[in-house]
Design a protein around this motif. Structure first.
Motif, PDB file in Angstrom:
ATOM      1  N   ARG A 190       0.827  -1.224   0.000  1.00 27.81           N
ATOM      2  CA  ARG A 190       0.000   0.000   0.000  1.00 27.81           C
ATOM      3  C   ARG A 190       0.856   1.266   0.000  1.00 27.81           C
ATOM      4  O   ARG A 190       0.331   2.353   0.185  1.00 27.81           O
ATOM      5  CB  ARG A 190      -0.915  -0.014   1.221  1.00 27.81           C
ATOM      6  CG  ARG A 190      -1.996  -1.082   1.155  1.00 27.81           C
ATOM      7  CD  ARG A 190      -2.649  -1.273   2.514  1.00 27.81           C
ATOM      8  NE  ARG A 190      -3.769  -2.184   2.442  1.00 27.81           N
ATOM      9  CZ  ARG A 190      -3.680  -3.507   2.415  1.00 27.81           C
ATOM     10  NH1 ARG A 190      -2.473  -4.082   2.417  1.00 27.81           N
ATOM     11  NH2 ARG A 190      -4.748  -4.264   2.361  1.00 27.81           N
ATOM     12  N   ASN A 191       2.162   1.103  -0.150  1.00 29.22           N
ATOM     13  CA  ASN A 191       3.098   2.234  -0.180  1.00 29.22           C
ATOM     14  C   ASN A 191       3.143   2.990   1.135  1.00 29.22           C
ATOM     15  O   ASN A 191       3.380   4.203   1.164  1.00 29.22           O
ATOM     16  CB  ASN A 191       2.756   3.193  -1.329  1.00 29.22           C
ATOM     17  CG  ASN A 191       2.873   2.540  -2.681  1.00 29.22           C
ATOM     18  OD1 ASN A 191       3.932   2.043  -3.071  1.00 29.22           O
ATOM     19  ND2 ASN A 191       1.771   2.498  -3.415  1.00 29.22           N
ATOM     20  N   ILE A 192       2.853   2.313   2.228  1.00 28.30           N
ATOM     21  CA  ILE A 192       2.983   2.900   3.566  1.00 28.30           C
ATOM     22  C   ILE A 192       4.369   2.523   4.081  1.00 28.30           C
ATOM     23  O   ILE A 192       4.643   1.350   4.338  1.00 28.30           O
ATOM     24  CB  ILE A 192       1.887   2.380   4.507  1.00 28.30           C
ATOM     25  CG1 ILE A 192       0.501   2.746   3.959  1.00 28.30           C
ATOM     26  CG2 ILE A 192       2.070   2.959   5.902  1.00 28.30           C
ATOM     27  CD1 ILE A 192      -0.645   2.203   4.790  1.00 28.30           C
ATOM     28  N   PRO A 193       5.263   3.487   4.256  1.00 29.24           N
ATOM     29  CA  PRO A 193       6.632   3.150   4.653  1.00 29.24           C
ATOM     30  C   PRO A 193       6.737   2.784   6.132  1.00 29.24           C
ATOM     31  O   PRO A 193       5.888   3.173   6.944  1.00 29.24           O
ATOM     32  CB  PRO A 193       7.405   4.435   4.340  1.00 29.24           C
ATOM     33  CG  PRO A 193       6.389   5.524   4.473  1.00 29.24           C
ATOM     34  CD  PRO A 193       5.083   4.932   4.034  1.00 29.24           C
ATOM     35  N   LEU A 194       7.777   2.048   6.475  1.00 30.08           N
ATOM     36  CA  LEU A 194       8.092   1.684   7.849  1.00 30.08           C
ATOM     37  C   LEU A 194       9.476   2.232   8.199  1.00 30.08           C
ATOM     38  O   LEU A 194      10.370   2.289   7.347  1.00 30.08           O
ATOM     39  CB  LEU A 194       8.071   0.170   8.056  1.00 30.08           C
ATOM     40  CG  LEU A 194       6.688  -0.490   8.092  1.00 30.08           C
ATOM     41  CD1 LEU A 194       6.276  -0.946   6.710  1.00 30.08           C
ATOM     42  CD2 LEU A 194       6.666  -1.651   9.079  1.00 30.08           C
ATOM     43  N   ARG A 195       9.622   2.629   9.451  1.00 33.13           N
ATOM     44  CA  ARG A 195      10.901   3.122   9.948  1.00 33.13           C
ATOM     45  C   ARG A 195      11.487   2.112  10.935  1.00 33.13           C
ATOM     46  O   ARG A 195      10.743   1.433  11.656  1.00 33.13           O
ATOM     47  CB  ARG A 195      10.728   4.480  10.631  1.00 33.13           C
ATOM     48  CG  ARG A 195      10.306   5.601   9.710  1.00 33.13           C
ATOM     49  CD  ARG A 195      10.376   6.927  10.426  1.00 33.13           C
ATOM     50  NE  ARG A 195       9.917   8.033   9.601  1.00 33.13           N
ATOM     51  CZ  ARG A 195       9.980   9.311   9.965  1.00 33.13           C
ATOM     52  NH1 ARG A 195      10.493   9.630  11.164  1.00 33.13           N
ATOM     53  NH2 ARG A 195       9.546  10.259   9.154  1.00 33.13           N
ATOM     54  N   PRO A 196      12.812   2.047  11.010  1.00 32.57           N
ATOM     55  CA  PRO A 196      13.411   1.096  11.962  1.00 32.57           C
ATOM     56  C   PRO A 196      13.219   1.509  13.412  1.00 32.57           C
ATOM     57  O   PRO A 196      13.220   0.650  14.307  1.00 32.57           O
ATOM     58  CB  PRO A 196      14.897   1.101  11.578  1.00 32.57           C
ATOM     59  CG  PRO A 196      15.107   2.397  10.866  1.00 32.57           C
ATOM     60  CD  PRO A 196      13.828   2.702  10.170  1.00 32.57           C
ATOM     61  N   SER A 197      13.044   2.803  13.682  1.00 29.86           N
ATOM     62  CA  SER A 197      12.907   3.277  15.059  1.00 29.86           C
ATOM     63  C   SER A 197      11.710   4.203  15.152  1.00 29.86           C
ATOM     64  O   SER A 197      11.736   5.329  14.633  1.00 29.86           O
ATOM     65  CB  SER A 197      14.180   4.005  15.517  1.00 29.86           C
ATOM     66  OG  SER A 197      15.303   3.141  15.461  1.00 29.86           O
ATOM     67  N   VAL A 198      10.657   3.728  15.794  1.00 28.09           N
ATOM     68  CA  VAL A 198       9.418   4.502  15.975  1.00 28.09           C
ATOM     69  C   VAL A 198       9.010   4.391  17.433  1.00 28.09           C
ATOM     70  O   VAL A 198       9.020   3.283  18.014  1.00 28.09           O
ATOM     71  CB  VAL A 198       8.301   3.997  15.048  1.00 28.09           C
ATOM     72  CG1 VAL A 198       6.999   4.723  15.332  1.00 28.09           C
ATOM     73  CG2 VAL A 198       8.690   4.187  13.596  1.00 28.09           C
ATOM     74  N   ARG A 199       8.611   5.504  18.040  1.00 26.00           N
ATOM     75  CA  ARG A 199       8.183   5.517  19.437  1.00 26.00           C
ATOM     76  C   ARG A 199       6.667   5.383  19.493  1.00 26.00           C
ATOM     77  O   ARG A 199       5.944   6.120  18.819  1.00 26.00           O
ATOM     78  CB  ARG A 199       8.634   6.808  20.116  1.00 26.00           C
ATOM     79  CG  ARG A 199       8.495   6.788  21.641  1.00 26.00           C
ATOM     80  CD  ARG A 199       9.050   8.076  22.242  1.00 26.00           C
ATOM     81  NE  ARG A 199      10.466   8.244  21.902  1.00 26.00           N
ATOM     82  CZ  ARG A 199      11.472   7.669  22.565  1.00 26.00           C
ATOM     83  NH1 ARG A 199      11.214   6.881  23.609  1.00 26.00           N
ATOM     84  NH2 ARG A 199      12.722   7.892  22.196  1.00 26.00           N
TER      85      ARG A 199
END
Length: 224
Positions: free
Chosen positions: A181-190
């Motif tokens: 769905r082209n929703i990006p993920l980050r390695p570090s999220v709070r």
């Protein structure tokens, strides 16, 4: 001594009340505008009939009634005698002349009738468009936090799958569904608890939501 009658001067007649020419002209214009709005024909045939009357009246004022009839007779004869191009030229010319004299109110009504079904169909198609539940779930889990972890999203989907009696998704499947769905993920999220892990950040999800039409991507075979 003889009595001499005295004639009295007649009382002066009251002067007529001055009429404000500006207000009189404005009232006359308002009346003409109101009559014009009421006289504006409705419907296609009424608008065309008004255009034909306006065209014939305009011609009659310039070349006379006989000249107007003679002009149209010659045009019809030329359309039937000469080539197809002449026929099309005569038809297009007369149609343009008639449309020029169609009242503006009638054209606005016709355009409004044509635009109304299109707008209604667009709204109906938007209402019938399927809603993707995965981004809505991500928004709900983020809440007021900076983001949500991939692990938390997988756990919520797994509990829902258990209630439905289906196989719970893995973290890899959830990440593949977000990537599709082209929703990006980050390695570090709070997240809401203040912990940091891999997940979806609020800023990235807001940027994704502002995109008018995200580029389509092949969804995984096991979409949660």
């Amino acid at each position: 001594m003889a009595f001499i009658p005295v004639r009295r001067k007649p009382a002066p007649e009251p002067e007529p009340k001055a009429v404000d020419e500006g207000s009189a002209l404005e009232d006359q214009d308002d009346e003409q505008d109101a009559l014009g709005d009421e006289a504006a024909p409705a419907g296609v045939f009424g608008a065309l009939a008004a255009g034909v009357r306006g065209w014939l009246t305009w011609c009659s004022l310039r070349i006379g009634v006989r000249g107007t009839y003679g002009l149209h007779v010659v045009a019809v004869w030329a359309a039937g005698y000469y080539s197809v191009w002449v026929t099309w030229g005569v038809v297009i010319g007369l149609a343009a002349a008639v449309v020029t004299f169609v009242p503006r109110e009638s054209l606005d009504r016709l355009l409004a009738r044509l635009e109304h079904p299109r707008a209604k169909a667009t709204v109906k198609a938007a209402e019938q468009a399927p809603v993707d539940p995965l981004p809505a779930l991500v928004w709900r889990l983020i809440g007021d936090a900076p983001g949500v972890h991939r692990k938390t999203l997988t756990a919520v989907l797994a509990r829902a799958a258990e209630k439905e009696g289906t196989e719970p998704p893995t973290e890899a499947q959830v990440e593949a569904a977000l990537t599709a769905r082209n929703i990006p993920l980050r390695p570090s999220v709070r997240d809401t608890r203040g912990k940091v892990n891999r997940g979806v950040h609020r800023v990235d999800l807001e940027a994704w939501a502002r995109t008018p039409s995200p580029p389509p991507s092949d969804a995984p075979a096991t979409d949660p």
